[in-house]
Design a protein around this motif. Sequence first.
Motif, short mmCIF file in Angstrom:
data_model
loop_
_atom_site.label_atom_id
_atom_site.label_comp_id
_atom_site.label_asym_id
_atom_site.label_seq_id
_atom_site.Cartn_x
_atom_site.Cartn_y
_atom_site.Cartn_z
N PHE A 164 -81.21 55.91 4.47
CA PHE A 164 -79.87 56.48 4.60
C PHE A 164 -78.90 55.78 3.65
O PHE A 164 -78.09 56.42 2.96
CB PHE A 164 -79.36 56.35 6.04
CG PHE A 164 -79.94 57.34 7.01
CD1 PHE A 164 -80.38 58.59 6.61
CD2 PHE A 164 -80.02 57.02 8.37
CE1 PHE A 164 -80.91 59.50 7.51
CE2 PHE A 164 -80.53 57.92 9.28
CZ PHE A 164 -80.98 59.16 8.85
N LYS A 165 -78.96 54.45 3.63
CA LYS A 165 -78.04 53.68 2.79
C LYS A 165 -78.29 53.97 1.31
O LYS A 165 -77.34 54.12 0.53
CB LYS A 165 -78.21 52.19 3.08
CG LYS A 165 -77.22 51.32 2.31
CD LYS A 165 -77.37 49.86 2.69
CE LYS A 165 -76.35 48.99 1.92
NZ LYS A 165 -76.47 47.55 2.30
N LEU A 200 -78.55 52.04 16.54
CA LEU A 200 -77.50 52.39 15.58
C LEU A 200 -77.42 51.36 14.45
O LEU A 200 -77.27 51.73 13.28
CB LEU A 200 -76.15 52.49 16.29
CG LEU A 200 -75.97 53.66 17.26
CD1 LEU A 200 -74.65 53.54 18.00
CD2 LEU A 200 -76.06 55.01 16.55
N ARG A 235 -77.52 60.80 5.26
CA ARG A 235 -77.41 60.86 6.72
C ARG A 235 -76.92 62.22 7.20
O ARG A 235 -77.41 62.75 8.21
CB ARG A 235 -76.49 59.75 7.23
CG ARG A 235 -76.22 59.82 8.74
CD ARG A 235 -77.50 59.58 9.54
NE ARG A 235 -77.32 59.75 10.97
CZ ARG A 235 -77.56 60.89 11.64
NH1 ARG A 235 -77.98 61.98 10.98
NH2 ARG A 235 -77.41 60.95 12.94
N ASP A 236 -75.95 62.82 6.50
CA ASP A 236 -75.37 64.08 6.96
C ASP A 236 -76.29 65.27 6.77
O ASP A 236 -76.01 66.36 7.28
CB ASP A 236 -74.04 64.34 6.25
CG ASP A 236 -74.19 64.50 4.74
OD1 ASP A 236 -75.22 64.06 4.19
OD2 ASP A 236 -73.28 65.05 4.11
N GLN A 267 -78.50 52.19 10.59
CA GLN A 267 -77.31 52.18 9.72
C GLN A 267 -76.54 53.51 9.82
O GLN A 267 -76.21 54.15 8.83
CB GLN A 267 -77.70 51.87 8.27
CG GLN A 267 -78.39 50.52 8.12
CD GLN A 267 -78.49 50.05 6.69
OE1 GLN A 267 -77.50 50.05 5.96
NE2 GLN A 267 -79.68 49.64 6.27
N THR A 268 -76.27 53.89 11.06
CA THR A 268 -75.54 55.13 11.31
C THR A 268 -74.61 54.92 12.49
O THR A 268 -74.75 53.94 13.25
CB THR A 268 -76.51 56.29 11.61
OG1 THR A 268 -75.77 57.51 11.74
CG2 THR A 268 -77.29 56.07 12.89
N ASP A 269 -73.66 55.83 12.65
CA ASP A 269 -72.69 55.76 13.74
C ASP A 269 -73.11 56.58 14.95
O ASP A 269 -72.50 56.46 16.02
CB ASP A 269 -71.31 56.23 13.27
CG ASP A 269 -70.73 55.34 12.18
OD1 ASP A 269 -70.97 54.12 12.24
OD2 ASP A 269 -70.06 55.87 11.26
N TYR A 270 -74.13 57.45 14.78
CA TYR A 270 -74.49 58.35 15.87
C TYR A 270 -75.94 58.77 15.76
O TYR A 270 -76.54 58.73 14.68
CB TYR A 270 -73.59 59.59 15.87
CG TYR A 270 -73.80 60.49 14.66
CD1 TYR A 270 -74.62 61.62 14.73
CD2 TYR A 270 -73.20 60.20 13.44
CE1 TYR A 270 -74.83 62.43 13.63
CE2 TYR A 270 -73.40 61.00 12.33
CZ TYR A 270 -74.22 62.11 12.42
OH TYR A 270 -74.43 62.91 11.33
N GLY A 295 -83.03 53.50 8.17
CA GLY A 295 -81.69 53.02 7.86
C GLY A 295 -81.52 52.68 6.39
O GLY A 295 -80.48 53.00 5.78
#
Length: 347
Positions: A73-74, A117, A79-80, A121-124, A70
């Motif tokens: 990603f931040k 999640l 993330r994508d 630190q992501t939505d999915y 997480g």
Amino acid sequence: MKYTKLPGTDIDVSKICLGTMTWGKQNTEADGHEQMDYALNQGINFFDTAELYAIPIEKETQGETEKIIGTWFKKTGNRDKIILASKIAGPASQNRHFIREEGFTKKAFDNAIHGSLKRLQTDYIDLYQLHWPDRKANFFGRRGYTHTQENARWEDNIHEILHVLQNYIKEGKIRHIGLSNDVPWSTMRYVEEAKYNKLPKISTVQNPYNLLNRTYEIGMAEVSIRENVGLLPYSPLAFGRLTNKSIEKKGIEKARLTLFPFMARYNSENSLKATKMYYDLAKENGMSLATMALSFINTQPFVASNIIGATTMEQLKENISSIHIELNEEILQKINEIHELIPNPAP
């Protein structure tokens, strides 16, 4: 890097998947970030984790691995670029963890998915897996199934599990689903339940698979191929046993098999005998044992992506480079001859 489709989806995943279970225990946050940076630069777009990690299991470090991913990603905004897999822990009676007692209830899924999640630190989550069956169907170190009184009392809850997961897919919190440490009977139950009740189909099964444990080939390989359910093999180097250092005794004081003896099946007499024979074969053909062991797995038709893990950057680079090696028919035949002599010494 080579790529394949995550079975039953339109998602391209690298044939090598970055495993993460040591981050937060053997590896620091900085180590994890360095590994993810390097892996992405080498074309790896598939990361695997779990709410249970780091391993070995300790109350203080459970969830730390997801937190490390997480923060990466931040920090990077990547993330994508990543296909992310995580897992819900099975019941504590199966896996001796400190997260929750119950198995795959709706309450457990609610807690597990939202917790992951938040830490990630992501939505999915792209691939959400059930870490262990919630009945006693599979154990490290055993080849067969024992029908116990507890198993006899277990009530089939597969339809309910798929229904709960379907709702999370509709909400966009998970995209696809898989199993882990599972067996042919329940794998087919999930496949058939989805087929006849318009529920989500499992895409993958994450099970151990390596030169010392090819039990997946006995019943699960045909399921994988005929039902398009790919294997995500973990422990492809048998917890570090299938490496040169385990034979040459170089740096083994920090090896996982030295530090964490709960993987004792890789220390059995037959495991050691087989490992030496595979080591000699690799050396005869000018490659490291790790490279040969990983290359063997990379070419199996039922493997979707090979989950490699490392505690050092040197190990990570060697493991990823295995994607560029093709074993010829003579080497494959000799591997199978060793397997016939000492089959599956570390189930």
